[in-house]
Scaffold this active site. Structure first.
Site, short mmCIF file in Angstrom:
data_model
loop_
_atom_site.label_atom_id
_atom_site.label_comp_id
_atom_site.label_asym_id
_atom_site.label_seq_id
_atom_site.Cartn_x
_atom_site.Cartn_y
_atom_site.Cartn_z
N SER A 187 0.80 -1.22 0.00
CA SER A 187 0.00 0.00 0.00
C SER A 187 0.83 1.27 0.00
CB SER A 187 -0.95 0.02 1.20
OG SER A 187 -0.24 0.24 2.39
N LYS A 246 0.81 4.84 7.48
CA LYS A 246 0.25 5.64 6.39
C LYS A 246 0.76 7.08 6.50
CE LYS A 246 -2.74 2.73 4.44
NZ LYS A 246 -2.31 1.50 5.15
#
Length: 235
Positions: A156, A194
């Site tokens: 990701s 993230k």
């Protein structure tokens, strides 16, 4: 001589590398220079590269290194930025207090950090609280504070240069500036790596892979557990 936009982009890249060790994304560069498309950023980067101000690092997604600054900023060859890292999404399920393991002195030029386990670089998962492993990290990669390491499992964050199997180095902290790649605890149950962004009164956890969606959450559901400061990769 650089154009105004080339100069602004070079300064932005240099400041970001020195602050985070990570090249800004093309979207971030586009927004910083108030351009309408990323094609303009590509042209500016090519111009800076041809003039010897930056170079692209092989085998890393969009990784850049500033070689020198213009004459009006002491035009000279620069030392490599503090380990220009390529971070990726990570999941860890532990509180900041649990992660604050003090580094153990290893060889003279390295530090031994706790390796807390494998973290999914995709959808957040419960962290693996494995305290039995450790990893040696170059001492030059670390600054002040407590650090720990995690192994990336997933894709990701590939556009930030973080690949499956990479080992990321995290500095324990409970806050971070917008745009920083962080380990975030969501709902006190799942941890993910993230890019943190503040959107009004909400917090966005942004992946670096268009196949994944950005999660926008109320700030009381997100707790910062640390920020990315380095990355190790084995070939």
């Amino acid at each position: 001589m650089l154009t105004r936009k080339q100069y602004e982009l070079l300064m932005f890249i240099d400041e970001r590398l020195r602050a985070t060790g990570i090249s800004p994304s093309f979207d971030e560069m586009k927004d910083a220079l108030d351009l309408k498309s990323k094609s303009g950023i590509h042209r500016l980067i090519t111009g800076l590269e041809e003039r010897g101000f930056i170079r692209r690092l092989a085998h890393r997604a969009r990784a850049l290194e500033v070689v020198r600054l213009p004459e009006n900023r002491n035009d000279q060859t620069l030392p490599p930025p503090a380990k220009a890292f390529a971070p990726n999404v990570i999941k860890g399920g532990f509180a900041a207090s649990q992660l604050a393991g003090a580094p153990v002195a290893g060889p003279s030029d390295s530090v031994t950090l706790p390796l807390y386990g494998k973290i999914a670089a995709g959808t957040p998962i419960e962290a693996l609280r494995d305290h039995s492993n450790s990893v040696d990290i170059p001492a030059s990669m670390l600054g002040s504070g407590n650090h720990y390491a995690l192994t990336v499992d997933g894709d990701s964050m590939i556009e930030a240069g973080i690949n499956d199997g990479d080992t990321v180095v995290i500095r324990s902290c409970d806050s971070a500036e917008t745009g920083t790649i962080v380990v975030a605890l969501v709902d006190d149950t799942e941890v993910t790596l993230k890019r943190l962004r503040r959107k009004g009164t909400s917090v966005a956890l942004e992946p670096a892979n268009k196949a994944y969606e950005t999660r926008v959450l109320p700030p009381d559901r997100v707790k910062v557990q640390g920020r990315l400061v380095g990355l190790l990769r084995r070939y």
